[in-house]
Design an enzyme around this catalytic site. Structure first.
Site, PDB file in Angstrom:
ATOM      1  N   HIS A 223      -9.185   8.742   0.947  1.00 26.78           N
ATOM      2  CA  HIS A 223      -9.053   8.102   2.262  1.00 26.78           C
ATOM      3  C   HIS A 223     -10.184   8.539   3.193  1.00 26.78           C
ATOM      4  O   HIS A 223     -10.784   7.722   3.897  1.00 26.78           O
ATOM      5  CB  HIS A 223      -7.729   8.484   2.934  1.00 26.78           C
ATOM      6  CG  HIS A 223      -6.489   7.983   2.252  1.00 26.78           C
ATOM      7  ND1 HIS A 223      -5.428   8.797   1.946  1.00 26.78           N
ATOM      8  CD2 HIS A 223      -6.126   6.752   1.842  1.00 26.78           C
ATOM      9  CE1 HIS A 223      -4.465   8.099   1.374  1.00 26.78           C
ATOM     10  NE2 HIS A 223      -4.860   6.839   1.300  1.00 26.78           N
TER      11      HIS A 223
ATOM     12  N   SER B  14      -2.032   9.059  -3.084  1.00 29.52           N
ATOM     13  CA  SER B  14      -1.099   9.969  -2.389  1.00 29.52           C
ATOM     14  C   SER B  14       0.106  10.254  -3.290  1.00 29.52           C
ATOM     15  O   SER B  14       0.619  11.376  -3.319  1.00 29.52           O
ATOM     16  CB  SER B  14      -0.622   9.346  -1.079  1.00 29.52           C
ATOM     17  OG  SER B  14      -1.702   9.147  -0.210  1.00 29.52           O
TER      18      SER B  14
ATOM     19  N   LYS C 241      11.251   3.169   4.244  1.00 30.05           N
ATOM     20  CA  LYS C 241      10.541   3.832   3.149  1.00 30.05           C
ATOM     21  C   LYS C 241      10.587   5.337   3.381  1.00 30.05           C
ATOM     22  O   LYS C 241      10.259   5.800   4.480  1.00 30.05           O
ATOM     23  CB  LYS C 241       9.082   3.334   3.146  1.00 30.05           C
ATOM     24  CG  LYS C 241       8.395   3.441   1.806  1.00 30.05           C
ATOM     25  CD  LYS C 241       7.048   2.738   1.875  1.00 30.05           C
ATOM     26  CE  LYS C 241       6.057   3.344   0.920  1.00 30.05           C
ATOM     27  NZ  LYS C 241       4.712   2.765   1.045  1.00 30.05           N
TER      28      LYS C 241
ATOM     29  N   ARG D 221      -9.794   1.019  -5.575  1.00 28.27           N
ATOM     30  CA  ARG D 221     -10.194   2.063  -6.523  1.00 28.27           C
ATOM     31  C   ARG D 221     -10.449   1.478  -7.899  1.00 28.27           C
ATOM     32  O   ARG D 221     -11.345   1.876  -8.604  1.00 28.27           O
ATOM     33  CB  ARG D 221      -9.084   3.121  -6.646  1.00 28.27           C
ATOM     34  CG  ARG D 221      -8.930   3.981  -5.439  1.00 28.27           C
ATOM     35  CD  ARG D 221      -7.613   4.698  -5.455  1.00 28.27           C
ATOM     36  NE  ARG D 221      -6.517   3.738  -5.486  1.00 28.27           N
ATOM     37  CZ  ARG D 221      -5.254   4.027  -5.306  1.00 28.27           C
ATOM     38  NH1 ARG D 221      -4.891   5.280  -5.126  1.00 28.27           N
ATOM     39  NH2 ARG D 221      -4.326   3.103  -5.332  1.00 28.27           N
TER      40      ARG D 221
HETATM   41  O1  PNS Z   1      -1.138   2.756   2.161  1.00 33.00           O
HETATM   42  P1  PNS Z   1      -0.316   1.526   1.883  1.00 33.00           P
HETATM   43  O2  PNS Z   1       1.156   1.922   1.773  1.00 33.00           O
HETATM   44  O3  PNS Z   1      -0.792   0.764   0.688  1.00 33.00           O
HETATM   45  O4  PNS Z   1      -0.466   0.583   3.173  1.00 33.00           O
HETATM   46  C1  PNS Z   1       0.226  -0.647   3.241  1.00 33.00           C
HETATM   47  C2  PNS Z   1       0.096  -1.289   4.647  1.00 33.00           C
HETATM   48  C3  PNS Z   1       0.533  -0.299   5.714  1.00 33.00           C
HETATM   49  C4  PNS Z   1      -1.336  -1.671   4.887  1.00 33.00           C
HETATM   50  C5  PNS Z   1       1.000  -2.559   4.658  1.00 33.00           C
HETATM   51  O5  PNS Z   1       2.273  -2.219   4.211  1.00 33.00           O
HETATM   52  C6  PNS Z   1       1.098  -3.189   6.046  1.00 33.00           C
HETATM   53  O6  PNS Z   1       0.174  -3.804   6.500  1.00 33.00           O
HETATM   54  N1  PNS Z   1       2.260  -2.989   6.710  1.00 33.00           N
HETATM   55  C7  PNS Z   1       2.508  -3.491   8.047  1.00 33.00           C
HETATM   56  C8  PNS Z   1       3.460  -4.691   8.027  1.00 33.00           C
HETATM   57  C9  PNS Z   1       2.693  -5.964   7.725  1.00 33.00           C
HETATM   58  O7  PNS Z   1       1.812  -6.369   8.451  1.00 33.00           O
HETATM   59  N2  PNS Z   1       3.078  -6.583   6.606  1.00 33.00           N
HETATM   60  C10 PNS Z   1       2.428  -7.783   6.115  1.00 33.00           C
HETATM   61  C11 PNS Z   1       1.204  -7.402   5.289  1.00 33.00           C
HETATM   62  S1  PNS Z   1       0.583  -8.754   4.427  1.00 33.00           S
END
Ligand code: PNS
Length: 161
Positions: free
Chosen positions: A18, A129, A42, A91
């Protein structure tokens, strides 16, 4: 005019992968907002506040970084802070499908926001993570894979359990 990007994620916890992406983002954008998602549905190892603290500690010397907690739609945050792009890391090919779906959904919601995908250094291409928590949870060493402050907190967290 400064061009801003948002780098969103769970960051549970922040890894050196990150951090590598944050540094790469700063080569392209004038400033970057690291957005830590809060999702009560979560379960995370670290609280929102702990995740933010760890990122602030690790990015203190980089400048032009702000760390925020967010809930709701990511694109709404991006619009609210006046950013132009969402940064995500790729990645391996296995990341692609999930990222592709999210990028297109975000585009459907707000067409003016672009997704920008960056590759971390190959030294970090296998880190996640989830794996960091698994290894640290079984007492394995994660030295060099996460910032020193994160490593300390992982050890403390698992010792207390
Ligand atoms: O590190 P992660 O868990 O892969 O991140 C995922 C994240 C936070 C980018 C995604 O879950 C997100 O954007 N959540 C916010 C809610 C949202 O906008 N959902 C629609 C995404 S298409």
């Amino acid at each position: 005019m400064a061009v801003r990007a948002v780098y969103p994620g769970s960051f549970d916890p922040l890894t050196n992968g990150h951090l590598d992406l944050i540094e790469r983002s700063l080569r392209i954008f004038d400033d970057v907002i690291v957005a830590v998602v809060t999702n009560p549905a979560k379960t995370s190892l670290f609280s929102d506040v702990e995740r933010v603290e760890m990122i602030r500690e690790a990015t203190r010397d980089l400048g032009k970084i702000e760390v925020v907690i967010f809930d709701g739609l990511l694109v709404d945050l991006v619009a609210r802070v006046g950013a132009k792009a969402i940064i995500r890391g790729l990645r391996a090919v296995s990341d692609f499908e999930y990222e592709f779906q999210m990028a297109l959904m975000n585009r459907k919601l707000r067409e003016e926001i672009e997704a920008v995908f960056l590759m971390p250094s190959e030294a970090y291409s296998y880190i996640s993570s989830r794996l960091i928590k698994e290894v640290a949870g079984y007492g394995g060493s994660v030295t060099g894979l996460v910032p020193v402050g994160v490593e300390k907190r992982l050890i403390e967290k698992f010792q207390r359990r």
